[in-house]
Design a protein around this motif. Structure first.
Motif, PDB file in Angstrom:
ATOM      1  N   LEU A   1      -2.710  20.396  19.261  1.00 10.58           N
ATOM      2  CA  LEU A   1      -3.890  20.509  18.405  1.00 10.58           C
ATOM      3  C   LEU A   1      -3.707  19.692  17.130  1.00 10.58           C
ATOM      4  CD1 LEU A   1      -6.608  21.781  17.639  1.00 10.58           C
ATOM      5  CD2 LEU A   1      -5.352  23.755  16.762  1.00 10.58           C
ATOM      6  N   MET A   2      -2.504  19.729  16.557  1.00  7.17           N
ATOM      7  CA  MET A   2      -2.233  18.922  15.373  1.00  7.17           C
ATOM      8  C   MET A   2      -2.371  17.434  15.670  1.00  7.17           C
ATOM      9  SD  MET A   2       1.060  20.963  13.773  1.00  7.17           S
ATOM     10  CE  MET A   2       1.307  19.748  12.458  1.00  7.17           C
ATOM     11  N   ALA A   3      -1.934  17.014  16.861  1.00  4.63           N
ATOM     12  CA  ALA A   3      -2.065  15.609  17.247  1.00  4.63           C
ATOM     13  C   ALA A   3      -3.532  15.209  17.358  1.00  4.63           C
ATOM     14  CB  ALA A   3      -1.351  15.368  18.581  1.00  4.63           C
ATOM     15  N   ILE A   4      -4.355  16.097  17.907  1.00  6.50           N
ATOM     16  CA  ILE A   4      -5.791  15.828  18.005  1.00  6.50           C
ATOM     17  C   ILE A   4      -6.404  15.706  16.614  1.00  6.50           C
ATOM     18  CG2 ILE A   4      -8.011  16.737  18.789  1.00  6.50           C
ATOM     19  CD1 ILE A   4      -6.226  15.716  21.044  1.00  6.50           C
ATOM     20  N   LEU A   5      -6.081  16.657  15.737  1.00  8.84           N
ATOM     21  CA  LEU A   5      -6.607  16.613  14.369  1.00  8.84           C
ATOM     22  C   LEU A   5      -6.149  15.352  13.636  1.00  8.84           C
ATOM     23  CD1 LEU A   5      -6.146  20.347  13.268  1.00  8.84           C
ATOM     24  CD2 LEU A   5      -8.283  19.183  13.851  1.00  8.84           C
ATOM     25  N   SER A   6      -4.899  14.961  13.866  1.00  8.46           N
ATOM     26  CA  SER A   6      -4.377  13.748  13.223  1.00  8.46           C
ATOM     27  C   SER A   6      -5.148  12.520  13.674  1.00  8.46           C
ATOM     28  CB  SER A   6      -2.892  13.576  13.549  1.00  8.46           C
ATOM     29  OG  SER A   6      -2.130  14.648  13.053  1.00  8.46           O
ATOM     30  N   SER A   7      -5.417  12.430  14.973  1.00  6.16           N
ATOM     31  CA  SER A   7      -6.129  11.260  15.490  1.00  6.16           C
ATOM     32  C   SER A   7      -7.567  11.223  14.983  1.00  6.16           C
ATOM     33  CB  SER A   7      -6.097  11.261  17.025  1.00  6.16           C
ATOM     34  OG  SER A   7      -6.780  12.383  17.546  1.00  6.16           O
ATOM     35  N   LEU A   8      -8.217  12.379  14.921  1.00  2.99           N
ATOM     36  CA  LEU A   8      -9.604  12.414  14.457  1.00  2.99           C
ATOM     37  C   LEU A   8      -9.702  12.097  12.969  1.00  2.99           C
ATOM     38  CD1 LEU A   8     -11.040  15.497  16.409  1.00  2.99           C
ATOM     39  CD2 LEU A   8     -11.195  13.066  16.980  1.00  2.99           C
TER      40      LEU A   8
ATOM     41  N   ILE B   1       0.855  -1.190   0.000  1.00  2.00           N
ATOM     42  CA  ILE B   1       0.000   0.000   0.000  1.00  2.00           C
ATOM     43  C   ILE B   1       0.892   1.242   0.000  1.00  2.00           C
ATOM     44  CG2 ILE B   1      -1.780   1.269   1.269  1.00  2.00           C
ATOM     45  CD1 ILE B   1      -2.629  -1.386   2.532  1.00  2.00           C
ATOM     46  N   PRO B   2       0.583   2.249  -0.819  1.00  2.00           N
ATOM     47  CA  PRO B   2       1.401   3.471  -0.834  1.00  2.00           C
ATOM     48  C   PRO B   2       1.387   4.173   0.530  1.00  2.00           C
ATOM     49  CG  PRO B   2      -0.062   3.390  -2.735  1.00  2.00           C
ATOM     50  CD  PRO B   2      -0.500   2.291  -1.810  1.00  2.00           C
ATOM     51  N   ASN B   3       2.469   4.870   0.835  1.00  2.00           N
ATOM     52  CA  ASN B   3       2.562   5.638   2.073  1.00  2.00           C
ATOM     53  C   ASN B   3       2.328   7.121   1.803  1.00  2.00           C
ATOM     54  OD1 ASN B   3       3.393   3.509   3.993  1.00  2.00           O
ATOM     55  ND2 ASN B   3       5.236   3.412   2.732  1.00  2.00           N
ATOM     56  N   MET B   4       1.920   7.828   2.830  1.00  2.00           N
ATOM     57  CA  MET B   4       1.839   9.297   2.815  1.00  2.00           C
ATOM     58  C   MET B   4       0.973   9.817   1.656  1.00  2.00           C
ATOM     59  SD  MET B   4       3.611  10.037   5.458  1.00  2.00           S
ATOM     60  CE  MET B   4       3.597  11.797   5.271  1.00  2.00           C
ATOM     61  N   TYR B   5      -0.222   9.306   1.523  1.00  2.00           N
ATOM     62  CA  TYR B   5      -1.097   9.744   0.431  1.00  2.00           C
ATOM     63  C   TYR B   5      -2.330  10.502   0.922  1.00  2.00           C
ATOM     64  CZ  TYR B   5      -3.766   5.655   1.936  1.00  2.00           C
ATOM     65  OH  TYR B   5      -4.452   4.754   2.690  1.00  2.00           O
ATOM     66  N   SER B   6      -2.543  10.567   2.233  1.00  2.00           N
ATOM     67  CA  SER B   6      -3.770  11.167   2.752  1.00  2.00           C
ATOM     68  C   SER B   6      -3.460  12.375   3.634  1.00  2.00           C
ATOM     69  CB  SER B   6      -4.562  10.140   3.567  1.00  2.00           C
ATOM     70  OG  SER B   6      -3.832   9.768   4.732  1.00  2.00           O
ATOM     71  N   LEU B   7      -4.492  13.182   3.877  1.00  2.00           N
ATOM     72  CA  LEU B   7      -4.361  14.319   4.782  1.00  2.00           C
ATOM     73  C   LEU B   7      -3.953  13.854   6.178  1.00  2.00           C
ATOM     74  CD1 LEU B   7      -4.724  17.318   5.537  1.00  2.00           C
ATOM     75  CD2 LEU B   7      -7.159  16.824   5.917  1.00  2.00           C
ATOM     76  N   HIS B   8      -4.518  12.734   6.611  1.00  2.00           N
ATOM     77  CA  HIS B   8      -4.178  12.186   7.922  1.00  2.00           C
ATOM     78  C   HIS B   8      -2.686  11.899   8.035  1.00  2.00           C
ATOM     79  CE1 HIS B   8      -3.969   9.594  11.404  1.00  2.00           C
ATOM     80  NE2 HIS B   8      -3.587   8.580  10.658  1.00  2.00           N
ATOM     81  N   SER B   9      -2.113  11.284   6.992  1.00  2.00           N
ATOM     82  CA  SER B   9      -0.687  10.942   7.032  1.00  2.00           C
ATOM     83  C   SER B   9       0.179  12.198   7.006  1.00  2.00           C
ATOM     84  CB  SER B   9      -0.332  10.012   5.870  1.00  2.00           C
ATOM     85  OG  SER B   9      -0.574  10.634   4.624  1.00  2.00           O
ATOM     86  N   TRP B  10      -0.232  13.205   6.246  1.00  2.00           N
ATOM     87  CA  TRP B  10       0.525  14.459   6.202  1.00  2.00           C
ATOM     88  C   TRP B  10       0.506  15.147   7.568  1.00  2.00           C
ATOM     89  CZ3 TRP B  10      -1.151  17.197   0.991  1.00  2.00           C
ATOM     90  CH2 TRP B  10      -0.781  16.374  -0.080  1.00  2.00           C
ATOM     91  N   LEU B  11      -0.678  15.223   8.153  1.00  2.00           N
ATOM     92  CA  LEU B  11      -0.802  15.842   9.480  1.00  2.00           C
ATOM     93  C   LEU B  11      -0.003  15.063  10.517  1.00  2.00           C
ATOM     94  CD1 LEU B  11      -4.568  16.865   9.819  1.00  2.00           C
ATOM     95  CD2 LEU B  11      -2.591  18.373  10.057  1.00  2.00           C
ATOM     96  N   GLY B  12      -0.134  13.742  10.475  1.00  2.00           N
ATOM     97  CA  GLY B  12       0.544  12.910  11.461  1.00  2.00           C
ATOM     98  C   GLY B  12       2.055  13.013  11.383  1.00  2.00           C
ATOM     99  N   MET B  13       2.608  12.951  10.179  1.00  2.00           N
ATOM    100  CA  MET B  13       4.059  13.036  10.029  1.00  2.00           C
ATOM    101  C   MET B  13       4.571  14.419  10.420  1.00  2.00           C
ATOM    102  SD  MET B  13       6.761  11.352   9.439  1.00  2.00           S
ATOM    103  CE  MET B  13       6.155   9.846   8.654  1.00  2.00           C
ATOM    104  N   SER B  14       3.838  15.453  10.035  1.00  2.00           N
ATOM    105  CA  SER B  14       4.224  16.811  10.428  1.00  2.00           C
ATOM    106  C   SER B  14       4.206  16.962  11.942  1.00  2.00           C
ATOM    107  CB  SER B  14       3.268  17.837   9.803  1.00  2.00           C
ATOM    108  OG  SER B  14       3.296  17.766   8.401  1.00  2.00           O
ATOM    109  N   THR B  15       3.200  16.371  12.578  1.00  2.00           N
ATOM    110  CA  THR B  15       3.063  16.468  14.036  1.00  2.00           C
ATOM    111  C   THR B  15       4.220  15.797  14.750  1.00  2.00           C
ATOM    112  OG1 THR B  15       0.646  16.495  13.852  1.00  2.00           O
ATOM    113  CG2 THR B  15       1.572  15.951  16.003  1.00  2.00           C
TER     114      THR B  15
END
Length: 222
Positions: free
Chosen positions: A171-178, A116-130
């Motif tokens: 806040l970024m961590a919360i957004l990533s989890s949601l 499966i490709p990595n880092m393709y979703s908003l969730h993954s971008w937010l999570g890695m940035s966080t």
């Protein structure tokens, strides 16, 4: 009109902090029920690849979000000296950082083993940035406020910025989890059943935990 101070609210941080702890326990319970009862458990190495993925929400929610929130509340929740509170704050954040790194490694392992490709979703971008910003913030804090430690004047000047960036990262961590819960909800095709209710309530409680942490920081200790 004069600006309100934290003491103007007529409420101390103590009951809010206790409430935040209770919400954290509720989130922990729901996540464990979800992953153990509905998702089959978790493992770092397994023929059932879903168990590898399950380590990701386990470590990111319980290990990263909740523990980092507890670290933020350490100055209000730990009845000790300022120095001890600062050390407890730093240690909890380190535990959260380690949990977050392992959690990200688990989801990369899951993706790579299934192609499966990595880092393709908003969730993954937010999570890695966080997690990257969190790690940089921790290193900055360690060398500035603990060892070897900057001058007192420098620490006083940087302290407010440290608090602001810490709040933004939380806040970024919360957004990533949601966004992660929403992504999982969509990909697994959950409908109106018990598992869907657990995932939804978990998301609501994570948001409530974030609000409680924010009020705990805002309100005075006594």
């Amino acid at each position: 009109m004069a600006p309100k101070t934290s003491s103007s609210y007529g409420l101390s941080a103590f009951p809010v902090t206790i409430f935040a702890h209770m919400v954290a326990i509720a989130v922990t319970t729901l996540v464990l029920v979800w992953l153990l009862h509905f998702r089959g458990g978790f493992a770092f190495k397994s023929d059932d690849k879903a168990k590898i993925f399950n380590l990701h929400p386990l470590l990111m929610v319980l290990g990263f979000v909740l523990i980092s929130g507890e670290a933020i509340m350490a100055y209000k929740a730990v009845p000790s000296t300022r120095k001890s509170q600062k050390l407890f704050h730093l240690i909890l954040h380190f535990i959260a950082l380690v949990a977050g790194i392992i959690g990200i490694c688990a989801v990369f392992k899951f993706h790579n083993e299934l192609g499966i490709p990595n880092m393709y979703s908003l969730h993954s971008w937010l999570g890695m940035s966080t997690i990257c910003l969190f790690g940089l913030q921790w290193l900055f804090s360690f060398f500035t406020f603990l060892y070897p430690g900057a001058k007192q004047s420098t620490r006083a000047r940087l302290g407010p910025w440290h608090a602001v960036f810490g709040a933004v990262i939380f806040l970024m961590a919360i957004l990533s989890s949601l966004t992660g819960l929403v992504e999982k909800f969509i990909f697994t095709g959950l409908r109106q059943n018990q598992e869907a209710l657990i995932v939804n309530f978990t998301g609501l409680l994570i948001f409530l935990f974030a609000v409680s942490v924010g009020f705990s920081v805002l309100l005075p200790r006594v």
